[in-house]
Design a protein around this motif. Structure first.
Motif, PDB file in Angstrom:
ATOM      1  N   VAL A  48      11.891 -20.252 -27.686  1.00 47.46           N
ATOM      2  CA  VAL A  48      12.624 -21.187 -26.831  1.00 47.46           C
ATOM      3  C   VAL A  48      12.432 -20.817 -25.360  1.00 47.46           C
ATOM      4  O   VAL A  48      12.352 -21.692 -24.500  1.00 47.46           O
ATOM      5  CB  VAL A  48      14.124 -21.207 -27.206  1.00 47.46           C
ATOM      6  N   GLU A  49      12.321 -19.533 -25.072  1.00 45.00           N
ATOM      7  CA  GLU A  49      12.138 -19.082 -23.692  1.00 45.00           C
ATOM      8  C   GLU A  49      10.817 -19.584 -23.088  1.00 45.00           C
ATOM      9  O   GLU A  49      10.687 -19.684 -21.873  1.00 45.00           O
ATOM     10  CB  GLU A  49      12.197 -17.551 -23.609  1.00 45.00           C
ATOM     11  N   GLU A  50       9.840 -19.889 -23.924  1.00 41.33           N
ATOM     12  CA  GLU A  50       8.545 -20.362 -23.451  1.00 41.33           C
ATOM     13  C   GLU A  50       8.507 -21.890 -23.258  1.00 41.33           C
ATOM     14  O   GLU A  50       7.535 -22.418 -22.732  1.00 41.33           O
ATOM     15  CB  GLU A  50       7.440 -19.951 -24.433  1.00 41.33           C
ATOM     16  N   PHE A  51       9.567 -22.557 -23.660  1.00 36.83           N
ATOM     17  CA  PHE A  51       9.641 -24.009 -23.522  1.00 36.83           C
ATOM     18  C   PHE A  51       9.552 -24.386 -22.053  1.00 36.83           C
ATOM     19  O   PHE A  51      10.173 -23.772 -21.189  1.00 36.83           O
ATOM     20  CB  PHE A  51      10.951 -24.527 -24.126  1.00 36.83           C
ATOM     21  N   GLN A  52       8.750 -25.435 -21.769  1.00 36.72           N
ATOM     22  CA  GLN A  52       8.604 -25.895 -20.395  1.00 36.72           C
ATOM     23  C   GLN A  52       9.280 -27.237 -20.170  1.00 36.72           C
ATOM     24  O   GLN A  52      10.104 -27.383 -19.280  1.00 36.72           O
ATOM     25  CB  GLN A  52       7.129 -26.001 -20.010  1.00 36.72           C
ATOM     26  N   LYS A  53       8.919 -28.237 -21.005  1.00 34.94           N
ATOM     27  CA  LYS A  53       9.389 -29.594 -20.723  1.00 34.94           C
ATOM     28  C   LYS A  53       9.198 -30.488 -21.943  1.00 34.94           C
ATOM     29  O   LYS A  53       8.254 -30.316 -22.699  1.00 34.94           O
ATOM     30  CB  LYS A  53       8.564 -30.152 -19.557  1.00 34.94           C
ATOM     31  N   THR A  54      10.075 -31.474 -22.090  1.00 36.21           N
ATOM     32  CA  THR A  54       9.893 -32.535 -23.073  1.00 36.21           C
ATOM     33  C   THR A  54       9.349 -33.749 -22.334  1.00 36.21           C
ATOM     34  O   THR A  54       9.862 -34.128 -21.281  1.00 36.21           O
ATOM     35  CB  THR A  54      11.209 -32.882 -23.774  1.00 36.21           C
ATOM     36  N   HIS A  55       8.271 -34.325 -22.890  1.00 42.57           N
ATOM     37  CA  HIS A  55       7.646 -35.511 -22.299  1.00 42.57           C
ATOM     38  C   HIS A  55       8.020 -36.733 -23.136  1.00 42.57           C
ATOM     39  O   HIS A  55       7.692 -36.788 -24.320  1.00 42.57           O
ATOM     40  CB  HIS A  55       6.114 -35.371 -22.295  1.00 42.57           C
ATOM     41  N   PHE A  56       8.709 -37.678 -22.531  1.00 45.97           N
ATOM     42  CA  PHE A  56       9.043 -38.940 -23.175  1.00 45.97           C
ATOM     43  C   PHE A  56       8.032 -39.964 -22.686  1.00 45.97           C
ATOM     44  O   PHE A  56       8.035 -40.325 -21.509  1.00 45.97           O
ATOM     45  CB  PHE A  56      10.472 -39.371 -22.829  1.00 45.97           C
ATOM     46  N   ARG A  57       7.165 -40.421 -23.581  1.00 50.18           N
ATOM     47  CA  ARG A  57       6.088 -41.322 -23.175  1.00 50.18           C
ATOM     48  C   ARG A  57       6.481 -42.771 -23.371  1.00 50.18           C
ATOM     49  O   ARG A  57       7.371 -43.092 -24.150  1.00 50.18           O
ATOM     50  CB  ARG A  57       4.833 -40.954 -23.952  1.00 50.18           C
ATOM     51  N   GLU A  58       5.794 -43.646 -22.637  1.00 50.89           N
ATOM     52  CA  GLU A  58       6.111 -45.081 -22.664  1.00 50.89           C
ATOM     53  C   GLU A  58       5.966 -45.693 -24.043  1.00 50.89           C
ATOM     54  O   GLU A  58       6.645 -46.666 -24.366  1.00 50.89           O
ATOM     55  CB  GLU A  58       5.224 -45.826 -21.669  1.00 50.89           C
ATOM     56  N   ASP A  59       5.074 -45.148 -24.875  1.00 49.42           N
ATOM     57  CA  ASP A  59       4.875 -45.699 -26.217  1.00 49.42           C
ATOM     58  C   ASP A  59       5.953 -45.249 -27.201  1.00 49.42           C
ATOM     59  O   ASP A  59       5.905 -45.575 -28.382  1.00 49.42           O
ATOM     60  CB  ASP A  59       3.480 -45.352 -26.748  1.00 49.42           C
TER      61      ASP A  59
END
Length: 105
Positions: A48-59
């Protein structure tokens, strides 16, 4: 906080339920010398410490991105700084690997 549960990611990785989302992802891993077993081990070791970002895409698709350090497959003792992006898909929770390359600054 990651969108995907890391226990489910580890389970899918250990079962080798990994799909490369395009030839580029496969080539990026292969050019670094990573075989499927290396990708499995790397994904299984994410924290979890290495998590950077969640990407929510248009599709409507969702990817989690991690920055991790993982031992190079050549065994020289050096660590690769990797950017790994993926989603979990399907009823059997397959990892759809969208990125697997050296961290770009």
């Amino acid at each position: 906080m990651p969108y995907y549960n890391l226990d489910e990611v580890r389970s899918a990785a250990k079962a080798e339920r990994i799909r490369y989302r395009g030839r580029r992802v496969f080539l990026d891993a292969a050019n670094l010398g990573y075989q499927l077993t290396d990708v499995v081990s790397c994904l299984s070791a994410l924290t979890v410490e290495e998590f950077q970002k969640t990407h929510f895409r248009e599709d409507g698709s969702i990817d989690d991105a991690y920055l991790t350090r993982y031992p190079r497959p050549d065994g020289d003792g050096e660590l690769d700084e990797l950017y790994v992006k993926f989603s979990l898909v399907g009823d059997v929770l397959m990892i759809s690997l969208g990125s697997f390359h050296l961290r770009r600054f």
